[in-house]
Motif scaffolding. Structure first.
Motif, mmCIF file in Angstrom:
data_model
loop_
_atom_site.group_PDB
_atom_site.id
_atom_site.type_symbol
_atom_site.label_atom_id
_atom_site.label_comp_id
_atom_site.label_asym_id
_atom_site.label_seq_id
_atom_site.Cartn_x
_atom_site.Cartn_y
_atom_site.Cartn_z
ATOM 1 N N ALA A 86 89.829 14.588 -3.240
ATOM 2 C CA ALA A 86 89.617 14.383 -4.675
ATOM 3 C C ALA A 86 88.628 15.378 -5.267
ATOM 4 N N ILE A 87 87.708 15.917 -4.449
ATOM 5 C CA ILE A 87 86.715 16.860 -4.974
ATOM 6 C C ILE A 87 87.041 18.304 -4.628
ATOM 7 N N ALA A 88 88.198 18.554 -4.034
ATOM 8 C CA ALA A 88 88.578 19.931 -3.695
ATOM 9 C C ALA A 88 88.560 20.798 -4.946
ATOM 10 N N GLY A 89 87.862 21.926 -4.867
ATOM 11 C CA GLY A 89 87.773 22.841 -5.993
ATOM 12 C C GLY A 89 86.764 22.466 -7.047
ATOM 13 N N CYS A 90 85.972 21.404 -6.814
ATOM 14 C CA CYS A 90 85.036 20.910 -7.833
ATOM 15 C C CYS A 90 83.624 21.462 -7.712
ATOM 16 N N LEU A 91 83.328 22.173 -6.625
ATOM 17 C CA LEU A 91 81.959 22.614 -6.377
ATOM 18 C C LEU A 91 81.758 24.044 -6.875
ATOM 19 N N LYS A 92 80.652 24.273 -7.591
ATOM 20 C CA LYS A 92 80.310 25.623 -8.013
ATOM 21 C C LYS A 92 79.968 26.486 -6.798
ATOM 22 N N PRO A 93 80.198 27.802 -6.864
ATOM 23 C CA PRO A 93 79.754 28.681 -5.772
ATOM 24 C C PRO A 93 78.263 28.513 -5.523
ATOM 25 N N GLY A 94 77.894 28.334 -4.266
ATOM 26 C CA GLY A 94 76.502 28.127 -3.910
ATOM 27 C C GLY A 94 76.020 26.699 -4.061
ATOM 28 N N GLY A 95 76.898 25.829 -4.575
ATOM 29 C CA GLY A 95 76.542 24.418 -4.716
ATOM 30 C C GLY A 95 76.576 23.691 -3.381
ATOM 31 N N ALA A 96 76.263 22.394 -3.410
ATOM 32 C CA ALA A 96 76.159 21.627 -2.169
ATOM 33 C C ALA A 96 76.852 20.287 -2.282
ATOM 34 N N ILE A 97 77.505 19.911 -1.192
ATOM 35 C CA ILE A 97 78.010 18.553 -1.008
ATOM 36 C C ILE A 97 77.025 17.867 -0.063
ATOM 37 N N LEU A 98 76.284 16.906 -0.573
ATOM 38 C CA LEU A 98 75.238 16.229 0.199
ATOM 39 C C LEU A 98 75.727 14.844 0.587
ATOM 40 N N THR A 99 76.051 14.672 1.869
ATOM 41 C CA THR A 99 76.544 13.374 2.311
ATOM 42 C C THR A 99 75.392 12.409 2.535
ATOM 43 N N LEU A 100 75.525 11.224 1.933
ATOM 44 C CA LEU A 100 74.560 10.134 2.117
ATOM 45 C C LEU A 100 75.233 8.951 2.806
ATOM 46 N N GLN A 101 76.269 9.237 3.582
ATOM 47 C CA GLN A 101 77.065 8.178 4.194
ATOM 48 C C GLN A 101 76.414 7.633 5.458
ATOM 49 N N ASN A 102 76.883 6.475 5.893
ATOM 50 C CA ASN A 102 76.464 5.932 7.173
ATOM 51 C C ASN A 102 77.059 6.758 8.309
ATOM 52 N N GLY A 103 76.359 6.765 9.445
ATOM 53 C CA GLY A 103 76.883 7.413 10.634
ATOM 54 C C GLY A 103 76.435 8.851 10.773
ATOM 55 N N VAL A 104 76.971 9.513 11.809
ATOM 56 C CA VAL A 104 76.537 10.872 12.162
ATOM 57 C C VAL A 104 77.714 11.823 12.331
ATOM 58 N N GLU A 105 78.890 11.422 11.882
ATOM 59 C CA GLU A 105 80.079 12.234 12.109
ATOM 60 C C GLU A 105 80.638 12.881 10.844
ATOM 61 N N ASN A 106 80.163 12.480 9.678
ATOM 62 C CA ASN A 106 80.773 12.960 8.436
ATOM 63 C C ASN A 106 80.406 14.400 8.092
ATOM 64 N N GLU A 107 79.243 14.857 8.525
ATOM 65 C CA GLU A 107 78.879 16.253 8.282
ATOM 66 C C GLU A 107 79.929 17.187 8.872
ATOM 67 N N ALA A 108 80.327 16.917 10.112
ATOM 68 C CA ALA A 108 81.315 17.781 10.770
ATOM 69 C C ALA A 108 82.669 17.704 10.075
ATOM 70 N N LYS A 109 83.050 16.502 9.623
ATOM 71 C CA LYS A 109 84.321 16.355 8.911
ATOM 72 C C LYS A 109 84.327 17.163 7.625
ATOM 73 N N LEU A 110 83.253 17.054 6.854
ATOM 74 C CA LEU A 110 83.176 17.770 5.585
ATOM 75 C C LEU A 110 83.060 19.277 5.800
ATOM 76 N N ALA A 111 82.312 19.683 6.827
ATOM 77 C CA ALA A 111 82.179 21.110 7.114
ATOM 78 C C ALA A 111 83.520 21.721 7.503
ATOM 79 N N ALA A 112 84.357 20.958 8.202
ATOM 80 C CA ALA A 112 85.677 21.460 8.587
ATOM 81 C C ALA A 112 86.570 21.668 7.368
ATOM 82 N N ILE A 113 86.328 20.901 6.321
ATOM 83 C CA ILE A 113 87.153 20.990 5.106
ATOM 84 C C ILE A 113 86.612 22.028 4.129
ATOM 85 N N PHE A 114 85.306 22.017 3.880
ATOM 86 C CA PHE A 114 84.712 22.840 2.823
ATOM 87 C C PHE A 114 83.940 24.055 3.344
#
Length: 307
Positions: A86-114
């Motif tokens: 849903a957020i694909a293409g929504c981030l400005k160049p140099g911007g950040a997606i900051l995950t505040l989710q539970n667990g320790v696996e979402n950083e890797a998931k998001l990094a693989a996508i973005f």
């Protein structure tokens, strides 16, 4: 700073409201009754830091207001893939997606996508409950610890820290955010799961000696796995967490218990499954966590859905 809060549940809406009140350009992504309530009445927050009623832009389509300098990624762990789409293409160049989710696996998931450079990790240190659509009760703490995945002290991190500071929600900027993420899981993996299984608030568990034995066993197993994963967890962390809980969190209803009461899926994979998977990678025995994992899956209905 233009900020999207992706997932305006209790945590996301609370931080979004504080950021909007400090003058930031905030958009909340919500659905259903929550979206309707925010659009019609704004957010109504009863807080230990002072009550707040504020209007905030809300949408179910983040692309409508893109691009964003910062995306606070606050969806449940099981919604990560759908929310990322849903957020694909929504981030400005140099911007950040900051995950505040539970667990320790979402950083890797998001990094693989973005891409790894687009992602930051964070911990939401806050006790909040959404008591009705658009109405939130803030009971404890209320800050965000965050940092770059590689530990660098960047201009981007400093800029976000300044925004959080002005909003009164800055905790610490971490140079070892994955240790901090595992550190938080030590508490969540024990208290979130046991409060949900027993349908008790934190104080009820603290007052029961047998519950405390279970909580300590869970926390010790999570610390062992975290250290095997390279996380730096202090020797006194379990005692410090229990002392903090006794002083500040007795009235807290954990987010996972709230999910159960609202008929939502449970984050057992983020809270327990991640520990079990890491333990198996290292050949570590975690019988207490494995038991809780099985019980949470049964409570959630996962075996029934997969059969």
């Amino acid at each position: 700073m233009k900020i999207l809060v992706m997932g305006a549940g209790a945590v996301g809406a609370y931080f979004g409201a504080r950021l909007r009140a400090s003058g930031e350009d905030v958009v909340l992504c919500a659905r259903g009754e929550s979206l309707r309530a925010i659009r019609e009445h704004g957010l109504d927050i009863t807080s230990i830091r002072g009550d707040l009623r504020i209007e905030v832009t809300a949408t179910e389509t983040p692309r409508d207001f893109a691009p964003y300098d910062l995306i606070l990624f606050c969806v449940k762990a099981y919604d990560t893939d759908a929310a990322a789409n849903a957020i694909a293409g929504c981030l400005k160049p140099g911007g950040a997606i900051l995950t505040l989710q539970n667990g320790v696996e979402n950083e890797a998931k998001l990094a693989a996508i973005f891409g790894r450079d687009a992602v930051m990790g964070g911990n939401a240190r806050v006790g909040v409950e959404m008591v009705a659509p658009g109405k939130i009760v803030h009971l404890s703490t209320g800050h965000i610890d965050f940092g770059e995945l590689d530990g660098r002290e960047t201009n981007r991190a400093r800029s976000i820290a300044g925004v959080f500071q002005r909003a009164g929600i800055l905790g610490q900027v971490s140079t070892d955010i994955m240790s901090a993420r595992w550190d938080k899981l030590v508490w969540n993996g024990a208290f979130n799961t046991v409060t949900t299984l027993t349908q008790r608030r934190v104080g009820d568990l603290l007052d029961d000696p047998e519950s405390m034995k279970l909580l300590r066993a869970l926390m010790r197993e999570i610390v062992t796995v975290a250290r095997a994963e390279g996380a730096k967890i202090p020797d006194d962390r379990i005692d410090a967490y229990i002392a903090h809980s006794r002083k500040n969190l007795r009235a807290l209803k954990t987010s996972t218990q709230q999910d159960l009461e609202h008929g939502k899926p449970l984050e057992y994979e983020a809270l327990s499954g991640a520990v079990v998977r890491a333990a198996r990678r290292h050949g570590i025995s975690v019988p207490s966590v494995e038991t809780i994992y099985a019980l949470m899956r049964l409570l959630d209905g996962a075996p029934r859905r997969s059969s």
